[in-house]
Each structure stands twice: as structure tokens, then as C-alpha cells.
Write an enzyme that holds these catalytic residues in place. Structure first.
Site, mmCIF file in Angstrom:
data_model
loop_
_atom_site.group_PDB
_atom_site.id
_atom_site.type_symbol
_atom_site.label_atom_id
_atom_site.label_comp_id
_atom_site.label_asym_id
_atom_site.label_seq_id
_atom_site.Cartn_x
_atom_site.Cartn_y
_atom_site.Cartn_z
ATOM 1 N N ILE A 101 20.996 -29.771 -11.945
ATOM 2 C CA ILE A 101 21.710 -29.041 -13.000
ATOM 3 C C ILE A 101 20.963 -29.067 -14.336
ATOM 4 O O ILE A 101 21.146 -28.175 -15.160
ATOM 5 C CB ILE A 101 23.165 -29.573 -13.143
ATOM 6 C CG1 ILE A 101 24.075 -28.518 -13.783
ATOM 7 C CG2 ILE A 101 23.207 -30.881 -13.924
ATOM 8 C CD1 ILE A 101 25.555 -28.812 -13.650
ATOM 9 N N ASN A 147 31.276 -40.643 -18.240
ATOM 10 C CA ASN A 147 32.301 -41.687 -18.123
ATOM 11 C C ASN A 147 32.993 -41.836 -19.478
ATOM 12 O O ASN A 147 32.551 -41.243 -20.467
ATOM 13 C CB ASN A 147 31.701 -43.006 -17.610
ATOM 14 C CG ASN A 147 30.610 -43.524 -18.516
ATOM 15 O OD1 ASN A 147 30.828 -43.719 -19.713
ATOM 16 N ND2 ASN A 147 29.418 -43.718 -17.980
ATOM 17 N N ASP A 189 24.893 -37.806 -15.018
ATOM 18 C CA ASP A 189 24.966 -38.246 -16.420
ATOM 19 C C ASP A 189 23.610 -38.799 -16.875
ATOM 20 O O ASP A 189 23.076 -38.414 -17.930
ATOM 21 C CB ASP A 189 26.051 -39.341 -16.506
ATOM 22 C CG ASP A 189 26.529 -39.616 -17.912
ATOM 23 O OD1 ASP A 189 26.096 -38.916 -18.844
ATOM 24 O OD2 ASP A 189 27.347 -40.540 -18.075
ATOM 25 N N SER A 235 32.961 -36.228 -9.894
ATOM 26 C CA SER A 235 33.635 -37.358 -9.208
ATOM 27 C C SER A 235 33.172 -37.622 -7.770
ATOM 28 O O SER A 235 33.642 -38.569 -7.151
ATOM 29 C CB SER A 235 35.176 -37.205 -9.191
ATOM 30 O OG SER A 235 35.716 -37.553 -10.435
ATOM 31 N N THR A 236 32.286 -36.787 -7.236
ATOM 32 C CA THR A 236 31.954 -36.971 -5.812
ATOM 33 C C THR A 236 30.753 -37.880 -5.576
ATOM 34 O O THR A 236 30.299 -38.036 -4.441
ATOM 35 C CB THR A 236 31.681 -35.619 -5.111
ATOM 36 O OG1 THR A 236 30.468 -35.059 -5.632
ATOM 37 C CG2 THR A 236 32.822 -34.655 -5.297
ATOM 38 N N GLY A 237 30.237 -38.480 -6.654
ATOM 39 C CA GLY A 237 29.130 -39.431 -6.503
ATOM 40 C C GLY A 237 29.652 -40.851 -6.604
ATOM 41 O O GLY A 237 30.390 -41.320 -5.726
ATOM 42 N N TYR A 241 31.958 -42.018 -8.264
ATOM 43 C CA TYR A 241 33.415 -42.115 -8.331
ATOM 44 C C TYR A 241 34.116 -41.849 -6.997
ATOM 45 O O TYR A 241 35.346 -41.923 -6.907
ATOM 46 C CB TYR A 241 33.968 -41.205 -9.432
ATOM 47 C CG TYR A 241 33.747 -41.733 -10.839
ATOM 48 C CD1 TYR A 241 33.143 -42.964 -11.058
ATOM 49 C CD2 TYR A 241 34.158 -41.019 -11.958
ATOM 50 C CE1 TYR A 241 32.935 -43.452 -12.344
ATOM 51 C CE2 TYR A 241 33.967 -41.501 -13.247
ATOM 52 C CZ TYR A 241 33.340 -42.716 -13.433
ATOM 53 O OH TYR A 241 33.155 -43.189 -14.710
HETATM 54 P P1 ADP Z 1 30.720 -39.247 -10.703
HETATM 55 O O1 ADP Z 1 30.667 -40.574 -11.383
HETATM 56 O O2 ADP Z 1 31.615 -38.258 -11.408
HETATM 57 O O3 ADP Z 1 30.990 -39.354 -9.252
HETATM 58 P P2 ADP Z 1 27.868 -38.751 -10.191
HETATM 59 O O4 ADP Z 1 26.846 -38.333 -11.170
HETATM 60 O O5 ADP Z 1 27.712 -40.069 -9.530
HETATM 61 O O6 ADP Z 1 29.267 -38.619 -10.969
HETATM 62 O O7 ADP Z 1 27.981 -37.671 -9.056
HETATM 63 C C1 ADP Z 1 28.575 -36.395 -9.226
HETATM 64 C C2 ADP Z 1 27.816 -35.378 -8.430
HETATM 65 O O8 ADP Z 1 26.616 -35.051 -9.137
HETATM 66 C C3 ADP Z 1 27.369 -35.867 -7.055
HETATM 67 O O9 ADP Z 1 27.720 -34.873 -6.099
HETATM 68 C C4 ADP Z 1 25.851 -35.980 -7.171
HETATM 69 O O10 ADP Z 1 25.212 -35.629 -5.943
HETATM 70 C C5 ADP Z 1 25.561 -34.939 -8.226
HETATM 71 N N1 ADP Z 1 24.291 -35.087 -8.970
HETATM 72 C C6 ADP Z 1 23.541 -36.169 -9.213
HETATM 73 N N2 ADP Z 1 22.468 -35.849 -9.942
HETATM 74 C C7 ADP Z 1 22.520 -34.509 -10.179
HETATM 75 C C8 ADP Z 1 21.697 -33.549 -10.844
HETATM 76 N N3 ADP Z 1 20.570 -33.903 -11.471
HETATM 77 N N4 ADP Z 1 22.091 -32.249 -10.847
HETATM 78 C C9 ADP Z 1 23.238 -31.868 -10.246
HETATM 79 N N5 ADP Z 1 24.059 -32.712 -9.605
HETATM 80 C C10 ADP Z 1 23.702 -34.014 -9.564
#
Ligand code: ADP
Length: 168
Positions: A10, A23, A33, A120-122, A124
Site C-alpha cells: 500500500i 494502534n 503501520d 485487523s487481519t494481521g 490483530y
Molecule cells: P493489524 O494490527 O490491524 O492486524 P497489520 O499491519 O498486522 O495490522 O495487518 C493488517 C493487514 O495489512 C494484513 O492483512 C497484512 O498482510 C497487511 N499488510 C502488511 N504490510 C502491508 C503493506 N506494506 N501494504 C499493504 N498491506 C500490508
């Protein structure tokens, strides 16, 4: 409004605003993040600190907006997804709030194109299939969606990408 699906990082997406799965501290973390703060640079964190000093962080389901530093987008909308613990109803509402409140901020700031990660799908641990359904519904149901031109769902992992592909 056009809904699009993308398998990408992203931080490389060129839209008016990208959404960060932040967070409550707003001070950066892992996952998306971490990537946003790493690539966006210090300007984003400085603004997050200012917001934190003013309102004490960001509650789950709510959203705040900053500029995007070195990223190709103009803004970052930071929203805090719920941590999954099995309380389906409460957490689902909070996740929908993330999308709704982010879109509200977008409309208020004249943002026409916006990209969402799979909030939230990582770390969290929200179940990915449930989260995708909630995300798509929240965007489609948003009352001012006609004021947005394009919403991108940006999936980073294959599993989310396949789930969104089936839904959309
Ligand atoms: P949360 O704490 O809300 O779960 P995470 O960052 O751990 O946040 O994960 C949220 C989603 O973002 C996951 O599906 C993960 O695969 C995705 N993600 C991680 N890095 C990137 C990135 N650079 N670009 C887009 N999505 C990402």
C-alpha cells in the site's frame, strides 16, 4: 464510486489517501503501520505525536488524518482496528467503524481516491473472511459514498486477495 482490488504494497499505491491500520498510541508499530512510517518518513510520526498530544491517541474504530510525508499519496488516514478475541458482534461493529470513520475523514478533506489495507487481519488476528465481508459492506453502505470516486482494497497476502476476489 468504483471498487477495485489490488495485490500490492500500500505504500506504493498512488491515491489521494492511503489508510493505515494503526494502534491506539499512533506511534507506529509492525505490519502495514511499520511500512508506512518507514517509507513515509518522520513527517507522519511528527503529526501523529501532535494529534496524540492534543487528543491522547486514537480509540479503536476511530480515525485521524495526517499528510503522507514521502509517500506517493497526499494523506494517510490512521484508523485503529479491533483486536479479535471472539466477541464477534462488538468487534465487527468496531471494524465497520474503521472503514466508515476513515471515509468520513476522506469526504471532509476532499479526498476522491482512497486505498484500504485489510485492517485487523494481521497482528490483530481478525478472521480474514469475516473482515473482508465487513469491509466491503461498510464501504458500500457508507452514506456519502457518491462523493468518493474510487476505493481500492489493497491486499498484501494471497489469502486476503483470494477472499476479496471471491466477494467482489
Ligand atoms: P493489524 O494490527 O490491524 O492486524 P497489520 O499491519 O498486522 O495490522 O495487518 C493488517 C493487514 O495489512 C494484513 O492483512 C497484512 O498482510 C497487511 N499488510 C502488511 N504490510 C502491508 C503493506 N506494506 N501494504 C499493504 N498491506 C500490508
Amino acid at each position: 464510486m468504483i471498487l477495485e482490488l489490488l495485490k500490492a504494497d500500500i505504500t506504493e499505491v498512488e491515491v489521494d489517501a492511503i489508510v493505515n491500520a494503526a494502534n491506539t498510541s499512533l506511534l507506529g508499530g509492525g505490519g502495514v503501520d511499520g511500512a508506512i512510517h518507514r517509507k513515509g518518513g518522520k513527517a507522519i510520526l511528527d503529526e501523529c505525536v501532535q494529534i496524540r498530544n492534543k487528543q491522547g491517541g486514537c480509540k479503536t474504530g476511530e480515525a485521524v488524518i495526517t499528510t503522507a510525508g514521502n509517500l506517493p499519496s497526499q494523506y494517510v488516514i490512521h484508523t485503529v482496528g479491533p483486536v479479535w478475541n471472539g466477541d464477534k458482534e462488538e468487534k465487527s461493529k468496531l471494524l465497520a467503524d474503521c472503514y466508515k470513520n476513515s471515509l468520513n475523514l476522506a469526504v471532509e478533506n476532499g479526498i476522491k481516491t482512497i486505498a484500504f489495507p485489510n485492517i485487523s487481519t494481521g497482528i490483530y488476528h481478525f478472521p480474514k473472511d469475516k473482515a473482508a465481508e465487513i469491509a466491503v459492506k461498510a464501504v458500500k453502505d457508507f452514506e456519502r459514498i457518491s462523493e468518493i470516486e474510487k476505493v481500492l482494497f489493497v491486499c498484501f497476502d494471497d489469502e486476503n486477495y483470494q477472499i476479496y476476489k471471491n466477494i467482489l
